[in-house]
Design an enzyme around this catalytic site. Sequence first.
Site, PDB file in Angstrom:
ATOM      1  N   GLU A  90       0.014   1.331   0.393  1.00  0.00           N
ATOM      2  CA  GLU A  90       0.361   1.996  -0.876  1.00  0.00           C
ATOM      3  C   GLU A  90      -0.048   3.471  -0.850  1.00  0.00           C
ATOM      4  OE1 GLU A  90       2.367   0.498  -2.734  1.00  0.00           O
ATOM      5  OE2 GLU A  90       2.090  -1.386  -1.671  1.00  0.00           O
ATOM      6  N   HIS A 105       2.440   5.621   0.617  1.00  0.00           N
ATOM      7  CA  HIS A 105       3.544   5.955  -0.298  1.00  0.00           C
ATOM      8  C   HIS A 105       3.256   7.244  -1.077  1.00  0.00           C
ATOM      9  CE1 HIS A 105       6.516   2.806   0.007  1.00  0.00           C
ATOM     10  NE2 HIS A 105       5.619   1.847  -0.123  1.00  0.00           N
TER      11      HIS A 105
END
Length: 196
Positions: free
Chosen positions: A148, A151
């Site tokens: 994550e 990202h």
Amino acid sequence: MILPIVAYGDPVLKKKGKDISKDYPKFDVLLENMFETMYNASGVGLAAPQIGLPIRLFLVDTSPFAEDQDLTEAEQKALGTFKRVFINAQIIEEDGDEWVFNEGCLSIPDVREDVFRKPKITVSYLDENFEAHTESFDGLIARVIQHEYDHIEGVLFTDKLSSFKKRLIKSRLTNISKGKVDVDYRMRFPNQKKKR
Ligand SMILES: [Zn+2]
């Protein structure tokens, strides 16, 4: 409200996210929508760029991993209760010998590949109340946070593959960006031809 998840090929997935502050407009609604969107897609993590916002925000809920019978009871318990919001996160340390895990991504449906990452991380971040924490994680929890975190740095797991592997999956990625993929949650495809 379930938000459309941005598919591979959208420029927002390549942007480095910006820090946000406490007065970010309708933050509570955004969080609620992101959790709903993640659970609807059976994800264990979701980052703001995946719903089109280039900001440093992501969610993690590793409870689906707790079912894995190969894990110890302690690991199952840790994964089963780990639900966290990360705002303005910075990984300040990564440590240990790289280990491989077969990763997938809600923005890249039906593609799973082995990715190497270090097992231990230390992260500083703000929680959903904008309170600061510095915490260390390892194992699968660290793995999901690293994915994550990438990202919000504008990096996808496919960027981390060998050039050989990248060539092998290139046409599948192109198809995903055009919407030529079967997916059972709401998505937004950057290169989809407009329907008449
Ligand atoms: Zn992802």
